[in-house]
Design a protein around this motif. Structure first.
Motif, short mmCIF file in Angstrom:
data_model
loop_
_atom_site.label_atom_id
_atom_site.label_comp_id
_atom_site.label_asym_id
_atom_site.label_seq_id
_atom_site.Cartn_x
_atom_site.Cartn_y
_atom_site.Cartn_z
N LEU A 92 -14.65 28.65 -40.90
CA LEU A 92 -13.76 27.74 -40.19
C LEU A 92 -14.05 26.29 -40.55
O LEU A 92 -13.13 25.49 -40.78
CB LEU A 92 -13.90 27.93 -38.68
CG LEU A 92 -13.24 29.15 -38.05
CD1 LEU A 92 -13.36 29.07 -36.53
CD2 LEU A 92 -11.78 29.27 -38.45
N PHE B 281 -6.70 25.39 -38.91
CA PHE B 281 -7.46 25.99 -39.99
C PHE B 281 -6.55 26.83 -40.89
O PHE B 281 -5.55 27.39 -40.45
CB PHE B 281 -8.56 26.90 -39.43
CG PHE B 281 -9.45 26.22 -38.41
CD1 PHE B 281 -10.53 25.46 -38.82
CD2 PHE B 281 -9.21 26.35 -37.05
CE1 PHE B 281 -11.35 24.84 -37.89
CE2 PHE B 281 -10.02 25.75 -36.11
CZ PHE B 281 -11.10 24.99 -36.53
N ASP C 52 -7.82 29.73 -42.81
CA ASP C 52 -8.83 30.72 -43.21
C ASP C 52 -8.12 31.75 -44.08
O ASP C 52 -7.56 32.73 -43.59
CB ASP C 52 -9.43 31.36 -41.95
CG ASP C 52 -10.51 32.38 -42.25
OD1 ASP C 52 -10.76 32.66 -43.44
OD2 ASP C 52 -11.08 32.92 -41.30
N LYS D 248 -5.39 22.82 -45.74
CA LYS D 248 -4.60 24.04 -45.92
C LYS D 248 -4.09 24.17 -47.35
O LYS D 248 -3.91 23.17 -48.05
CB LYS D 248 -3.43 24.05 -44.94
CG LYS D 248 -3.88 24.03 -43.48
CD LYS D 248 -2.71 23.91 -42.53
CE LYS D 248 -3.19 23.86 -41.08
NZ LYS D 248 -2.07 23.72 -40.13
N SER E 169 -12.82 25.52 -44.12
CA SER E 169 -11.36 25.45 -44.21
C SER E 169 -10.83 24.17 -43.57
O SER E 169 -9.81 23.63 -43.99
CB SER E 169 -10.73 26.68 -43.56
OG SER E 169 -10.99 26.72 -42.16
N LEU E 170 -11.53 23.67 -42.55
CA LEU E 170 -11.10 22.43 -41.90
C LEU E 170 -11.29 21.24 -42.83
O LEU E 170 -10.43 20.36 -42.91
CB LEU E 170 -11.90 22.23 -40.61
CG LEU E 170 -11.46 21.09 -39.69
CD1 LEU E 170 -10.04 21.30 -39.20
CD2 LEU E 170 -12.41 20.97 -38.51
#
Length: 501
Positions: free
Chosen positions: A201, A338, A340, A209, A204-205
């Motif tokens: 997480l 996020f 993911d 995206k 991905s932050l």
């Protein structure tokens, strides 16, 4: 108590020390095989992730997963093992006493009361090293299709040192605060799965995206590879959990039994949930659902594999899979900030968290005594020990918080250094990380056949790496060069049947 817990509480004895080396070849042989089984899981994870990605990113996923094995093995030799397992550290982190494997040889690391020693420390070291190697690889599934290779290689070394090693020390080292709090973790529910899920997480932050996230439908390019990876993981998990008993005995056999049952229940549960979700007149069975459910069941049973009965393992597979399926299905709502990419948090983060908590409910001293130990106190709700949930939740929550915060800080700082920016340029993301970062492809017969429209021909590496104006914000900017199809990675000025691969 687990073998390491007993070791941590063992009183020094005079001449008749029960931990004088007296190894049994069967125990050594089983842990040697288990080490190889866990190593085998690493390329299995690579195939699993490679199949889930689009084909223009398939090779880079295999590369990154195997690179974790190489980098972490060096780190583990230099000081990682010492930080994670040195017996002379404080409650939070080990020291450098065993750096470059100083004093690590045929001596005893873990033993049981009663005089039966288990395995030499050098074997214990390499077995645990495989756990360390696969953990950052699990997290990388979240940033598939958009991450640069060099920064991630450096990240592996730093992250293992600052995140994985301390959490492993808390959980299993003799002085670790979670071990002494009474938290049960047979094979890595917190150090491996909760930790990698939280790291996924955070990564991905920081990276942001993927292009087209929430608009395009990102489909796995090769479910055969996903199935192959699932089979390799399932096979290797027998050593992952069974080998963590550190002996060839009835408790190790029970660990293998519960591991398999939980995986089977998870696979069936996810498939049925996917089937029931579809419209009544057009329901379909999901091959991917089978794989995702099996892995979720394997994750959930990991912390409990040395403590629960076969009947209880079915509850792990079912409950964890229902929760992980719900998180995965509704991630655009539940995990809105996020992306993911490969549902690492849903499967490993949530599966590990649920497994840890359920361990406090279903753990039984009778299962722990299958290794020949006697007089073990009650260890779960089924035994009447209703205070076990607290330590279990504390372990999972501490691991998740430490991993998320530290991973975010590491990635955030690295991303501010120009040479260590984590995300590829827009052009590289469009043609795929395989060609953009490696200059190679898993499917040369598709992308680089003579006369084909190859991304390498249309996009030289020099143009990709040095062209000004590359964007990383996911916008679909116009360029003068022809760009590959976002799903296939094949460059074409006009759609044709040949490009529809």
């Amino acid at each position: 108590m687990s073998d390491l817990e007993i070791l941590s509480k063992r009183q020094a004895a005079p001449a008749a020390d029960p931990c004088v080396p007296n190894f049994e070849s069967g125990n050594i042989g089983w842990v040697v095989v288990s080490t190889a089984l866990v190593l085998f899981m690493i390329p299995g994870l690579g195939y699993f992730y490679s199949g889930l990605a689009r084909h223009k990113n398939a090779l880079s996923m295999l590369f990154l997963v195997m690179m974790c094995l190489a980098v972490v093995s060096i780190q583990w030799f230099l000081f990682g093992y010492s930080l994670a397992f040195s017996p002379s550290g404080n409650p939070f982190i080990g020291d450098f006493q065993k750096g470059v494997l100083t004093g690590v040889g045929g001596n005893v690391y873990a033993c049981r009361d009663g005089g039966q020693t288990l395995v030499p420390e050098n074997l214990f070291m390499i077995f645990q090293g495989m756990f360390a190697a696969i953990t950052p690889a699990l997290a990388f599934g979240a940033v598939a299709e958009r991450a640069r290779i060099l920064p991630l290689v450096i990240f592996i070394f730093i992250w293992t040192t600052i995140v994985y090693d301390p959490i492993t020390y808390w959980t299993w080292a003799p002085q670790g605060w979670l071990l002494n709090l009474g938290s049960l973790d047979a094979a890595g529910g917190t150090p491996v799965h909760v930790t990698s899920g939280a790291a996924a997480l955070a990564l991905s932050l920081v990276l942001g995206k993927r292009r087209g996230h929430g608009v395009e439908h990102f489909k796995p390019h090769n479910l055969s590879n996903v199935f192959l990876g699932t089979a390799m993981l399932w096979f290797g998990w027998m050593g992952f959990n069974g080998g963590s008993m550190l002996a060839a005995n009835a408790r190790a056999v029970n660990s293998i039994i519960v591991t398999n049952l939980s995986a089977c229940m998870g696979a069936i549960t996810w498939v049925l949930l996917d089937y029931a979700r579809g419209p009544a007149k057009n329901r379909r069975w999901s091959a991917f659902g089978f794989c995702a459910g099996a892995v979720t069941g394997l994750v959930a049973i990991t912390p409990a594999s040395g403590f629960v009965s076969p009947a209880s393992s079915l509850a792990f597979g079912f409950i964890a899979t229902v929760i992980s399926w719900f998180v995965a299905e509704h991630k655009l709502l539940l995990l809105r900030p996020f992306d993911d990419a490969l549902d690492v948090f849903a499967v490993h983060g949530m599966g590990g968290l649920v497994g840890n908590i359920l361990t406090g409910i279903f753990a039984q001293s009778s299962i722990m005594e299958l290794d020949g130990s006697t007089g073990i106190a009650p260890h779960g709700w089924l035994d009447g020990d209703f205070g076990r949930i607290g330590p279990q939740f504390a372990g999972a929550a501490a691991g998740m918080a430490w991993s998320f915060v530290l991973t975010f800080l590491i990635a955030f700082i690295m991303d501010k250094i120009p040479l260590l920016k984590l995300r590829v340029k827009e052009e590289q993301e469009k043609i795929g990380v395989d060609y953009g970062q490696l200059g190679e492809s898993a499917y040369e017969y598709v992308n680089a056949m003579p006369g084909s429209n190859s991304p390498v021909k249309e996009h030289s590496m020099d143009a990709i790496n040095h062209r000004d104006g590359g964007s990383t914000n996911g916008s679909d900017n116009e360029t003068k060069q022809p760009l590959p199809d976002s799903d296939t990675g094949i460059v074409s000025n006009a759609k044709s049947n040949d490009a529809n691969v």
